[in-house]
Design a protein around this motif. Sequence first.
Motif, PDB file in Angstrom:
ATOM      1  N   GLY A 320       0.778  -1.225   0.000  1.00 55.46           N
ATOM      2  CA  GLY A 320       0.000   0.000   0.000  1.00 55.46           C
ATOM      3  C   GLY A 320       0.809   1.274   0.000  1.00 55.46           C
ATOM      4  N   ILE A 321       2.147   1.155  -0.078  1.00 55.10           N
ATOM      5  CA  ILE A 321       2.971   2.366   0.018  1.00 55.10           C
ATOM      6  C   ILE A 321       3.912   2.501  -1.180  1.00 55.10           C
ATOM      7  CG2 ILE A 321       4.666   3.611   1.420  1.00 55.10           C
ATOM      8  CD1 ILE A 321       3.459   2.241   3.872  1.00 55.10           C
ATOM      9  N   MET A 322       4.780   1.513  -1.388  1.00 54.40           N
ATOM     10  CA  MET A 322       5.751   1.603  -2.472  1.00 54.40           C
ATOM     11  C   MET A 322       6.291   0.222  -2.804  1.00 54.40           C
ATOM     12  SD  MET A 322       9.189   3.997  -2.778  1.00 54.40           S
ATOM     13  CE  MET A 322       8.274   5.529  -2.609  1.00 54.40           C
ATOM     14  N   GLY A 323       6.577   0.007  -4.074  1.00 56.06           N
ATOM     15  CA  GLY A 323       7.153  -1.251  -4.509  1.00 56.06           C
ATOM     16  C   GLY A 323       8.632  -1.347  -4.201  1.00 56.06           C
ATOM     17  N   GLY A 324       9.180  -2.535  -4.399  1.00 57.76           N
ATOM     18  CA  GLY A 324      10.591  -2.756  -4.144  1.00 57.76           C
ATOM     19  C   GLY A 324      11.411  -2.578  -5.406  1.00 57.76           C
ATOM     20  N   LEU A 325      12.662  -2.136  -5.233  1.00 57.85           N
ATOM     21  CA  LEU A 325      13.536  -1.904  -6.376  1.00 57.85           C
ATOM     22  C   LEU A 325      13.863  -3.197  -7.107  1.00 57.85           C
ATOM     23  CD1 LEU A 325      15.121   0.421  -7.752  1.00 57.85           C
ATOM     24  CD2 LEU A 325      17.074  -0.198  -6.313  1.00 57.85           C
ATOM     25  N   HIS A 326      13.958  -4.302  -6.365  1.00 56.75           N
ATOM     26  CA  HIS A 326      14.374  -5.570  -6.953  1.00 56.75           C
ATOM     27  C   HIS A 326      13.388  -6.069  -8.017  1.00 56.75           C
ATOM     28  CE1 HIS A 326      15.817  -9.695  -7.292  1.00 56.75           C
ATOM     29  NE2 HIS A 326      14.579 -10.095  -7.067  1.00 56.75           N
ATOM     30  N   SER A 327      12.093  -5.784  -7.825  1.00 56.25           N
ATOM     31  CA  SER A 327      11.072  -6.336  -8.731  1.00 56.25           C
ATOM     32  C   SER A 327      10.466  -5.286  -9.643  1.00 56.25           C
ATOM     33  CB  SER A 327       9.958  -6.996  -7.909  1.00 56.25           C
ATOM     34  OG  SER A 327       9.367  -6.037  -7.036  1.00 56.25           O
ATOM     35  N   GLU A 328      11.133  -4.127  -9.799  1.00 56.24           N
ATOM     36  CA  GLU A 328      10.532  -3.039 -10.588  1.00 56.24           C
ATOM     37  C   GLU A 328      10.494  -3.391 -12.081  1.00 56.24           C
ATOM     38  OE1 GLU A 328      12.491   0.681 -11.152  1.00 56.24           O
ATOM     39  OE2 GLU A 328      14.499  -0.198 -11.055  1.00 56.24           O
ATOM     40  N   VAL A 329       9.594  -2.715 -12.768  1.00 54.94           N
ATOM     41  CA  VAL A 329       9.459  -2.855 -14.216  1.00 54.94           C
ATOM     42  C   VAL A 329      10.554  -2.027 -14.886  1.00 54.94           C
ATOM     43  CG1 VAL A 329       7.988  -2.345 -16.188  1.00 54.94           C
ATOM     44  CG2 VAL A 329       6.989  -3.298 -14.099  1.00 54.94           C
ATOM     45  N   THR A 330      11.336  -2.671 -15.773  1.00 57.29           N
ATOM     46  CA  THR A 330      12.418  -1.987 -16.489  1.00 57.29           C
ATOM     47  C   THR A 330      12.193  -2.114 -17.985  1.00 57.29           C
ATOM     48  OG1 THR A 330      13.810  -3.963 -16.562  1.00 57.29           O
ATOM     49  CG2 THR A 330      14.006  -2.563 -14.601  1.00 57.29           C
ATOM     50  N   ASP A 331      13.128  -1.567 -18.750  1.00 59.77           N
ATOM     51  CA  ASP A 331      13.010  -1.618 -20.215  1.00 59.77           C
ATOM     52  C   ASP A 331      13.034  -3.050 -20.747  1.00 59.77           C
ATOM     53  OD1 ASP A 331      12.913   1.092 -20.199  1.00 59.77           O
ATOM     54  OD2 ASP A 331      14.987   1.410 -20.819  1.00 59.77           O
ATOM     55  N   ASN A 332      13.576  -3.985 -19.947  1.00 59.26           N
ATOM     56  CA  ASN A 332      13.683  -5.376 -20.388  1.00 59.26           C
ATOM     57  C   ASN A 332      12.484  -6.229 -19.983  1.00 59.26           C
ATOM     58  OD1 ASN A 332      16.274  -4.905 -21.491  1.00 59.26           O
ATOM     59  ND2 ASN A 332      17.184  -5.107 -19.436  1.00 59.26           N
TER      60      ASN A 332
END
Length: 817
Positions: A320-332
């Motif tokens: 409910g606040i913010m996602g984690g950097l490890h699983s973020e959506v990237t260009d790949n």
Amino acid sequence: MVKIPILWLREYLDENISLDNIAHKLTMAGLESELQTIKQGTWSGILVGEILEIEKHPNADRLNLVTVDINNEVKKVVCGAPNVEINQKIAFAKVGSELLDHESQQLIPLQAAKIRGVVSEGMICSEKELGIGDNHDGILVLPPKVPKGTKLESILGQEILETEPTPNRPDWLSVIGVAREIAALNNTTIIEPSLQFTESNEETVTQASITIEDSDLCGRYTASIISGIKIQESPEWLKEKLISAGQRPINNIVDITNFVMLETGQPLHAFDLTKIQNSTVKIRRAKDKEILITLDDEKRTLSNDMLVIADEEKPIGLAGIMGGLHSEVTDNTTTILLESASFLPANIRKTRTELKMRTEASHRFERHLNPGLAIMGQKRAIHLIQQITQGSVCKNIIDVYPNKIATESIIITTQKVTEVLGTKFTLKQMQKIFTSLGIESQEVNKTTLEITPPYWRSDINIVEDLIEELARIQGYEIIPTKYISQPIPPREEQPERNLSLKIQDLLVLSGMQEIITYPLTSKEALEFVENKRDIVPMKLANPMSQKPEDFTYSNISDTLGFREYLRTNLRVGMLETIAHNVRYGADNIKLFEVGKQYIPRNNNLPEEVRVALGGFCGNRDQLNWTNDQESMDFFDAKGIINMTFKELKLESIFTPKIDILFEDKICSAIVVQGTEVGVVGQVKNEIARNFGINTKPVIIFELNLHKLLPLTLNTSQYFSKLPRFPISYRDIALVVDNQISAITLIKSINDHKLVINVDLFDEFTGDSLPSGHRSLAFRIHFYDQDHTLTSEEINESVDKILNKLQHTTGATIRETR
């Protein structure tokens, strides 16, 4: 504050709806609103141009020479943007235009520049140069129908509705929520956004596993899998909407989740599915001191009362606040897991407060979003993702809803509406308003409706909530003004309260500070300072804190944390407050409190007696090279008491008194018109030390306002003429028994008809006086309003006074040697 672009808002409204004066209408309906015209950046001198020709720069492979037409004014500029094309409409900054420099944050005039030997007569602007985005890789392309020469601010500048939603209306945090409100005010309904999408034959449950381990913190969790997507820049219409609402475009997937949150009010998050171990998602409490690096690249240390989204190994998002950097959506990223959920508001608020990371998502979840909104937001986001990315959507959304709560209907009658609002509504009027708000209604009979609250309204729970909706939409002004059935009773005088307020003002004027202490304290502390030992304080059945049975203490201050008993005096609170201030190095402490003490009565509630209490401790004056540091004493308190009584038109006298709180020889009863109304004295050193005061002496005065009140009701003010003749005085020193008080002598002297005032100015004790005696020196002021007194008249008066004193008190003139 929520910013809603009017152009975006209109997409959900009937084209015939007028938005004139809409901010006022919304405000009157309960949603505080203001209409603003927003102009992004500084665009003075920036016009719409059309690209006529593109040539290669003769001296640079990566630069072009671009010919731009600005309403028949042709300019040639050097441009290195890769997306420049003939016939494009662009934003052209002429020489002299002011553009924002992002490094210095200053407005800098654009000058003609020679680039690789060719003069550039202006600039074709990108989003970053215009201040509407961070994209600097290419130029901003405008719609093809925009006329050449048009000022940019008239194209990109737009009306924004700024709203301040109340905490109980999370639906007002969305564009659709405000659109529904506007539609209802115009007796119509909104144009619902499309939720349509096509699914593949592959089941979502075969691609991912969702488990809610802590259902008390997560009421519902929906997830969908979308594959075959390509991460790229969002289409212009999407970026424009986000920018106008104050959001920064990032990429198509992230922008869609932000768009749906702004549109519907439901926050969403997209995970890269390939980064989730075994495609398993668990919604659980964090482990104590578990680490999560969030999307803002900050390392967060979590506690076990925080909720996380995790895979089989580690947390991948802060719920409910913010996602984690490890699983973020990237260009790949090619496959995403799209989350739309419902979380416990209190937990979201507590977590974001502890971690100091307020986000748009947490702001919405804190306001109790209805769990029904989760599936709607999920479907809307899927529709847009499929439309923009042509991704493949797995079949059947995963919807984990462990504690599903059935929506209860509400019965509303026309009679109930009349009783609450004082005005009549017909059943058809009620149905029309509810329909415009999107609220389903079923007619039970000619006077009754059965209402089913919609999924986006978490604030509608009882019939009064529905009645409020009727009043809001119809307009509060339709409720008739009626006089109450009975006349307003006259104001009741509260003499004791008025006296209390008067004394508070006088004590503040004297330089004292008011305090408010707990009405509850420990029994041991009360008994330690209570003059009447037979008073047993009343114990609370549910005290704030309670002593353990084996509790022992060395000082009274050890017991003050256990507030079990109603105070029978204000002394404990004053000493506790003075001790607290002394510990922190305070000096020149002058405090007072006006409050109630609770005297127990048999088989009844306690008697509440209002008391004014003052406390003094520390030096009389602030440290200064011009004076010596002297501690405040008995006479500082006495002076403030005299000043207070003078303003109340009362005369006080001080007589010796024994009180358990005070030193025996530094304690006096305060007497007014023969009634003892209080006490003043220096606190015993032993008592002060028990409260933790080990430095300066403590002086306290106590006034019983219940006793003082009747004495103030009979005061009169008299005026006398200014003296026409000189005032004469004589000084006399009297030797009296120690048991004779000075006030007794003063009253006797004042009885003489020519005496207008008596001042005590000296006290002497010593071996030269008889044992058990002391010398008191008085200055007696004589005056006659008819003539100037002669020495003979004054001497005769002094003799009469001395004779009277000798017969009544045994006083004799002190002989000098």
